[in-house]
Design a protein around this motif. Sequence first.
Motif, mmCIF file in Angstrom:
data_model
loop_
_atom_site.group_PDB
_atom_site.id
_atom_site.type_symbol
_atom_site.label_atom_id
_atom_site.label_comp_id
_atom_site.label_asym_id
_atom_site.label_seq_id
_atom_site.Cartn_x
_atom_site.Cartn_y
_atom_site.Cartn_z
ATOM 1 N N GLN A 27 -9.544 7.913 3.138
ATOM 2 C CA GLN A 27 -8.630 7.554 4.216
ATOM 3 C C GLN A 27 -7.261 7.119 3.706
ATOM 4 O OE1 GLN A 27 -10.807 4.552 6.294
ATOM 5 N NE2 GLN A 27 -11.918 6.040 7.552
ATOM 6 N N ARG A 28 -7.202 6.552 2.513
ATOM 7 C CA ARG A 28 -5.934 6.047 1.988
ATOM 8 C C ARG A 28 -5.280 6.962 0.968
ATOM 9 N NH1 ARG A 28 -7.091 -0.382 1.100
ATOM 10 N NH2 ARG A 28 -7.539 -0.838 3.276
ATOM 11 N N CYS A 62 0.812 3.676 1.943
ATOM 12 C CA CYS A 62 1.163 4.118 3.301
ATOM 13 C C CYS A 62 2.485 3.519 3.755
ATOM 14 C CB CYS A 62 0.048 3.794 4.284
ATOM 15 S SG CYS A 62 -0.244 2.035 4.525
ATOM 16 N N SER A 88 -1.978 9.076 1.542
ATOM 17 C CA SER A 88 -0.704 8.362 1.598
ATOM 18 C C SER A 88 0.077 8.465 0.297
ATOM 19 C CB SER A 88 -0.947 6.888 1.918
ATOM 20 O OG SER A 88 -1.567 6.755 3.167
ATOM 21 N N GLU A 96 -7.831 2.757 -3.909
ATOM 22 C CA GLU A 96 -7.100 3.469 -2.862
ATOM 23 C C GLU A 96 -6.961 4.946 -3.188
ATOM 24 O OE1 GLU A 96 -3.432 1.412 -2.487
ATOM 25 O OE2 GLU A 96 -4.282 -0.166 -1.242
ATOM 26 N N MET A 103 0.839 -1.194 0.000
ATOM 27 C CA MET A 103 0.000 0.000 0.000
ATOM 28 C C MET A 103 0.877 1.248 0.000
ATOM 29 S SD MET A 103 -3.164 -0.983 2.491
ATOM 30 C CE MET A 103 -2.217 -1.241 3.947
#
Length: 130
Positions: free
Chosen positions: A93-94, A14, A97, A88, A12
């Motif tokens: 929320q993602r 993040c 990142s 994503e 991911m």
Amino acid sequence: TKDDFDIIRHMMPCYFAIPLSIAGLGTAMKLASSWTNPFRAARMDDTTTIVPDAWYQVCATIAAIFYIIFGVLFSIRLFKYPNKVRAEWVCPQRSPSFGAITITLMLIAFLMYDQIRDEPEEGPHKTARI
């Protein structure tokens, strides 16, 4: 689950916070090293340093290695699972990142700039030589 271990599918954006934090630590060490001697006040001694130059160079190298590994894994994921990456990207929320990818690259460039420069050029526009 432990049976669902796929390093590429679960990569991911993040995870780029790992090299970002190492590069941020290296940036703090660079600012505390002898690199800032020309910018210090006249009353400070040029020989006084808080950390050696090697510390920020090691942090920059470790951050660059992590960045390259994560970049390769995320690029493979981008081509193998484009719908997951798109999901994503639109997720509130993602999606923040994704900024860590470019911020990390800028910090690594700041840390590595002095190592790739052969000699300083004259004039107001100094550029890096690779």
